[in-house]
Design an enzyme around this catalytic site. Structure first.
Site: not given
Lengths: 433, 419
Positions: A69-70, A66
């Site tokens: 992804e950022h 995650h």
């Protein structure tokens, strides 16, 4: 591109595999103003331990998929990938799940430019000490936002109750502690392993030209394939559940619950997965829908507030049923549910109920195609499992009553069930300053 | 945009047909519009719940649900929506398009709707008395559970305080203190009023023979009509003397900051109104906006932050999820960006990106039957009847001067913080 036509759902599907391994899928939607593209990576929050070929085993911090992804949006020239999308007038986003990370955009103009940009920015990692540090503050707020959300808490605890070893029990975003440990090196390690074209798929929907699509993809898709095999390690999960019940308090008005039934069909061969999933979906509807006796009884007795939600979930290394709702006494609801299912096993499911539910499911599936994002996101995640989402209706039509009654014997077993509850605070004090 | 044809069915009942073959579903929406009224709101909320629990020929939820399954999984939902100080009771029905199941289902779908709306269970001069206790409890829970979504709760509380004494402060869910006193007979009264004195709009979107649809709707959905409510315009002008500050403590993990503003803009003043939309977009309308790029990306103060405008009452809202200790700091940064827009400190690129974002979102409206019908309805109640293309042109035509002008009388009214 290879072209096929599914006459049951009246959709065309185009397919191409690029030299470097990237698979490209396109479903034309004539008359639609907006076009949608989603680039998926076979890498999710469950992937916390891996090795490449004969290389050593790497362990990474929880929440890294995650976080990555950022960070994907950061560009080497210090700009943000959102900037170009804004210039083109496209709406961009991304999401991370247990098994997949996806980058997407939708637009009514400048589609090919945006597609080029999508592929380029995802193929251009840029992680520095500074930009990694900055993101920690943002993601910490995101984590706290979820922690304040009782819907999230009750769901998350249900997974923790079912699984003791599988990484699905760990939150996708990780924890504030774990993300503060993440370094640029760790991010590159994950990127270099998983973000290679052999491990990625692109799905496009819209009123477009397939030749123009391929020209754009060829032009942007410069990444080198990784020829070593990715080995993923997820600790073996025992059949037994972890905890029968997890209960916490939060600022809610009425208790919320998630009941989980652990299942083991993820072990089935790929060719049987789709039918198993459809049969399980149908069975869920038959038992829990508003047209059934169970909901009727619970609703009229005031035992459940509103409807049940949930369904069957299955992926590479886990499968389970989730059943959620709100009730004054969730444990009593679970007791009634288990009792009802036991009884149903004795009487069996009747033909008329089956036929009617099947009809409802057919209509529901057809209507879901009106949502471009639903179609695209599902198509991708099924593809990563080796399944074709477009086959769903055909397989559904062939399901028979016998399949349902057989499945009832092995799904919804009380022995493998858990309950997660979020209860109101003992004494709620609301003050004004 | 797909083909829209409007038919006046008389007595302030309008039928809007949007013909398209893009979707696998056929959508039928029925909108009933009234003035929002404190004494009526909870009754409306309870009524729509009760209507879905049974009809004369389908007396239980089970029967209703079974029929929906038989109609190939027809979906229905009913909501109360606020449009300024007007309340709209919207009934939505999604049917599968005939051609995908090889049989005609539209007439059956309308038959179901007729039964649901025109044939409720009436016993002892009241609507479905058997189910009222269960539904009272459901509404109670719906209202109490607002607190579950802290961001939504904070927003509602900000509006409640900001617009105290104004009809806009009335909550569309209703009020706990009203529930016990409402009788089945009160609900029969509300039901009759809803059908006979509201402005009605019926929207149908799908692939059909126009004449056939008009005939079917005309003959099956005949609502009993009396004197229709006059629905006046909202008072959208408000001079703010002093900003109000409200803090509420419920011990959340993340603080929710909500700021309410008065825009003082009449949406009929097109230049001002469409300039305001662009100004809002520059301010906080997405990842291209000042709030996102500065308060989130640059200062790392939050994950979610955005601004939005309300057309009829002239309101703008900012919402952000922050660490409770950063309240003063974040408020300061938001105010800085607000004055940046007011004083014209934005680039031509920011204007371009904002316009593109709005136009992109507008154009996408036609890719969903929900989007298209609601857009059409919004235009109908505004009395403007623009198409998506029309609105796009108006957005495109705004410039730096008009944008700055639109923010001239936008004033901060209330700051609410939940922690």
């Amino acid at each position: 591109m290879e072209k096929s036509y599914n006459d049951i759902i009246n959709e065309h599907l185009y397919f191409d595999r690029q030299e470097n391994g990237l698979e490209v899928y396109y479903v034309p939607k004539h008359g639609f103003e907006k076009s949608y593209a989603i680039l998926g990576v076979d890498f999710g929050s469950n992937d916390l331990e891996f090795s490449l070929g004969e290389g050593k085993i790497i362990n990474v911090n929880e929440g890294i998929a995650h976080f990555l992804e950022h960070k994907m949006f950061e560009q080497p020239d210090e700009s943000n990938a959102f900037d170009k999308f804004s210039e083109f007038g496209a709406s961009a986003n991304a999401f991370t799940g247990f098994n997949m990370t996806a980058y997407l955009f939708s637009t009514t103009d400048n589609f090919y430019k945006s597609l080029d940009h999508l592929i380029s920015y995802v193929q251009t990692p840029h992680y520095t000490e500074e930009n990694v540090e900055k993101e920690k503050g943002i993601i910490a707020q995101e984590i706290k936002m979820y922690e304040d959300n009782p819907d999230w808490q009750v769901y998350s605890n249900c997974l923790k109750a079912m699984y003791s070893k599988n990484n699905i029990r760990i939150d996708v975003a990780g924890s504030v502690d774990s993300i503060y440990k993440i370094t640029p090196d760790e991010l590159y390690s994950c990127y270099n392993t998983f973000y290679n074209p052999l491990n990625m798929k692109l799905f496009i929907v819209g009123d477009l030209d397939e030749e123009e699509i391929m020209k754009t993809v060829k032009g942007a898709n410069k990444a080198k394939p990784l020829n070593e095999k990715i080995n993923r390690y997820n600790k073996a999960e025992p059949m037994e559940i972890s905890k029968k019940k997890i209960e916490v308090r939060a600022h809610v008005s009425m208790p919320m619950f998630f009941i989980g039934y652990k299942d083991f069909s993820y072990k089935l061969a790929v060719e049987n997965q789709l039918k198993n999933e459809i049969v399980s979906d149908l069975l869920f509807d038959i038992i829990f829908s508003e047209s059934g006796d169970l909901h009727f009884k619970l609703y009229n007795e005031g035992l459940i507030f509103g409807n049940f939600s949930g369904g069957y979930v299955s992926n590479k290394d886990y499968s389970h049923v989730l059943l959620s709702g709100a009730a004054k006494d969730p444990e009593k609801v679970k007791f009634e549910v288990d009792k009802y299912i036991q009884k149903l096993r004795k009487t069996g499911i009747k033909e008329d109920v089956f036929e009617r539910t099947k009809r409802g499911k057919i209509g529901g599936f057809l209507k879901s195609f009106d949502s471009v994002s639903f179609l695209a996101n599902n198509f991708l995640s099924y593809k990563f499992r080796g399944l074709n989402f477009l086959d769903y209706l055909e397989v559904l039509r062939d399901v028979e009553l016998e399949d349902i009654n057989l499945r009832l014997e092995e799904l919804f077993l009380e022995k493998y069930s858990v309950i997660s509850i979020v209860k109101p605070m003992k004494d709620e004090e609301v003050g004004f300053e | 945009m797909s083909d829209l044809r409007l038919f006046d069915l008389g007595n302030e009942t309008t039928l809007g047909l949007i013909k398209t073959d893009k979707f696998k579903s056929t959508l039928i929406n029925i909108y009933f519009l009234r003035n929002i009224d404190r004494k009526e709101i909870t009754r409306l909320s309870l009524l729509i719940n009760l209507l879905s629990t049974g009809t004369s020929s389908m007396p239980t939820i089970k029967d209703v649900s079974k029929r929906l399954d038989e109609l190939y999984g027809m979906d229905m939902d009913m909501n109360l929506l606020k449009y300024g100080e007007k309340i709209c009771t919207r009934f939505r029905f999604f049917s599968v398009a005939d051609k995908y199941i090889g049989r005609e289902i539209f007439k059956d779908a309308v038959g179901f709707i007729k039964e649901l709306l025109l044939n409720p269970i009436v016993e002892d001069d009241g609507i479905n008395p058997k189910m009222i206790e269960v539904e009272r409890e459901n509404i109670r829970e719906e209202i109490r559970s607002i607190i579950n979504d802290k961001a939504m709760y904070a927003r509602i509380k900000c509006i409640e305080n900001m617009c105290e004494g104004e009809a806009y402060s009335i909550s569309s869910l209703g009020y706990l203190e009203d529930i016990d006193e409402i009788t089945p007979s009160d609900l029969l009264n509300t039901y009759e009023q809803l059908l006979s004195t509201s402005k009605i709009f019926i929207a149908v979107e799908g692939d059909f023979e126009e004449e056939q649809i008009v005939e079917t709707i005309k003959s099956e959905l005949k609502f009993p009509r009396e004197t229709i409510q006059k629905i006046p315009r909202e008072d959208f002008k408000k001079t703010v003397d002093e900003v109000r500050y409200i803090k509420e403590v419920v011990n959340t993990k993340q603080g929710k900051l909500v700021i309410g503003y008065r825009t003082n803009i009449d949406y009929f003043d097109e230049e001002k109104y469409y300039s305001l939309l662009v100004a809002n977009s520059i301010f906080g309308g997405g990842p291209h906006s000042k709030l996102f790029r500065n308060v989130r990306e640059k200062e790392s103060l939050c994950y979610s932050i955005s601004s939005d405008t309300e057309k009829y009452k002239g309101i703008m809202m900012v919402g952000a999820g922050i660490d409770p200790d950063n309240y003063e700091k974040t408020l300061g940064f938001i105010r800085k960006e607000f004055s940046n827009v007011k004083e014209g400190r934005f680039t031509d690129d920011e204007v371009k990106n904002a316009k593109k974002n709005i136009i992109n979102n507008l154009k996408m409206v036609v890719d969903s039957n929900i989007g298209e019908t609601d857009f059409t309805y919004n235009q109908y109640i505004s009395g403007t009847y623009f198409t998506v293309e029309d609105v796009c042109k108006k957005v495109e035509s705004v410039n730096r001067e008009t944008i700055i002008k639109s923010f001239e009388n936008v004033d901060e009214d209330t700051v609410y913080f939940l922690r």
